[in-house]
Design an enzyme around this catalytic site. Sequence first.
Site, PDB file in Angstrom:
ATOM      1  N   ARG A  76       0.813  -1.216   0.000  1.00 44.85           N
ATOM      2  CA  ARG A  76       0.000   0.000   0.000  1.00 44.85           C
ATOM      3  C   ARG A  76       0.845   1.264   0.000  1.00 44.85           C
ATOM      4  NH1 ARG A  76      -5.021  -1.184   4.208  1.00 44.85           N
ATOM      5  NH2 ARG A  76      -5.985  -2.894   3.026  1.00 44.85           N
ATOM      6  N   ASP A 110     -14.009  10.125  11.276  1.00 40.13           N
ATOM      7  CA  ASP A 110     -13.054   9.100  10.847  1.00 40.13           C
ATOM      8  C   ASP A 110     -11.660   9.717  10.894  1.00 40.13           C
ATOM      9  OD1 ASP A 110     -13.362   6.220   9.291  1.00 40.13           O
ATOM     10  OD2 ASP A 110     -11.511   7.260   8.748  1.00 40.13           O
TER      11      ASP A 110
END
Length: 263
Positions: free
Chosen positions: A26, A135
């Site tokens: 990633r 978030d």
Amino acid sequence: MRIAELVHTLAGIVLAEAKRPLVQSRLIKRLRVLHLPDFAAYANFISDPGNTSERLELISAVTTNVTSFFREQHHFETLTKIALPPLMAKAQAGARVRIWSAGCSSGEEPYSIAASLLSVSPDVQRYDVRILATDIDRTMIERTRRGVYPRDVALGMAPELARRLFAESKPGEPLHVSEKVKRLVTCNALNLQDSWPMKGPFDVIFCRNVVIYFDKPTQERLWQRFSDLLAPEGFLMIGHSERITGAALSEFRTEGMTTYRRR
């Protein structure tokens, strides 16, 4: 792995050694963007206090955002059948009602909550009822604010729910969350490890499949913080693999599958 240590310091997330290949896959895009030769150089880069924006990119890259509308349906059944009717009665009498979606990802959860509110009280916007969506990943917060989703998110959804959630659209166009639903939701970036600016109390908190990524001491601190911010008899909905542990456990009773209620 230095990067794992930095992630733990920044967000409390535990990256096991077994996840090294996933994390590296990633982050390789970030190395290319920054023209860095290897992960050691990247660790040095994000350790620099001046590189705040890249630390946000790091957290975005290593966090997993798997969600869907009305995920874990039993929570929404509890919400609509048990939690919301008395809360809406209080709201109609002039009280405030607050619901928090902590770890809201790309917004499916808070908008599902908003649709549930509208199913119980179609005139909910007349009252002091709000949903807070937070978030750690600012990219997810922006997606939530936009409220635009591919059409396949509605596959299998009851037609009346889809009509409540989404504005009318032409075949083939993406789905847009209706303004009536969006107006119930306020979106903000928030690291659960930091101080919380909101004072509460909250009547319902959804924090599902988030705490599982933290170590046990961090989990137990968060359970206590959620308890402290819940109104008496308030609901806490958690993930299917999570359980409340530590001192906070004595402050809750179970109210169904992965659903707790503050004593």
